[in-house]
Write an enzyme that holds these catalytic residues in place. Sequence first.
Site, short mmCIF file in Angstrom:
data_model
loop_
_atom_site.label_atom_id
_atom_site.label_comp_id
_atom_site.label_asym_id
_atom_site.label_seq_id
_atom_site.Cartn_x
_atom_site.Cartn_y
_atom_site.Cartn_z
CG ASP A 181 -14.64 93.06 39.65
OD1 ASP A 181 -14.00 93.21 40.71
OD2 ASP A 181 -14.53 92.05 38.94
CG ASN B 41 -8.50 85.10 55.28
OD1 ASN B 41 -7.35 85.26 55.69
ND2 ASN B 41 -8.77 84.56 54.10
CB SER C 94 -19.19 92.57 57.30
OG SER C 94 -17.94 92.41 57.93
CB THR C 95 -22.73 93.16 52.79
OG1 THR C 95 -21.88 93.29 51.65
CG2 THR C 95 -22.76 94.45 53.58
N GLY C 96 -21.31 90.00 52.63
CA GLY C 96 -21.37 88.74 51.90
C GLY C 96 -21.46 87.57 52.86
CB VAL D 139 -14.46 90.96 47.71
CG1 VAL D 139 -13.57 92.16 47.42
CG2 VAL D 139 -15.89 91.26 47.31
CG ASP D 140 -9.50 87.83 50.93
OD1 ASP D 140 -8.51 88.41 50.44
OD2 ASP D 140 -9.42 87.10 51.93
#
Length: 190
Positions: free
Chosen positions: A10, A24, A124-126, A35-36
Amino acid sequence: MTNLTLVLGDLTDQRADALVNPANSGLVGGSPGSVDGTIHARAGRALTKACRELRETRYSHGLATGQSAATTAGRLQALWVIHTVGPHWDRYDDRSSLLASCYRTSLEVAAELGARTVALPAISTGIHQWPLDHAARIAVRTVRETLAAWETAEKPERRAAAGTIEEVRFVLFNRRTYTAFQTATAARER
């Protein structure tokens, strides 16, 4: 020389000078579970306040895709959070340069801050749906190329930037992501 390491875990549990947040553009924190969103929830009000100040002073129209900016880390085990806006995957429009820019500009901000350790997620993988293997290759290649360029730069300040960062740590949240980054890392070492 900077160490490039991979960790399964994590991002918000990491002790590092700088954690990179796949933010964002409005810097308002993502949805719970992202994550954000997790970074904002764990960092607390200090991060929310710092992001609001960035919006009011420098990024009134939002942080552009591929760019990065730093704030305090609040209650996280870090000094700074470096926010970067990852691109959405588009099979008809190659946005690889924007994804690479997220990693490059995050390292540039980290070096400007004097960070010795930088923890990065798989940007960008989510929700942005970037194919994992492709994203891992871009991430590893960009980090290596950025650090190598700094080490061989003619300008002393660029060489000094490379010397401040001792470790770049990819913190990968599941085994599949870890394996993709492990494969990308090993491919270049052969």
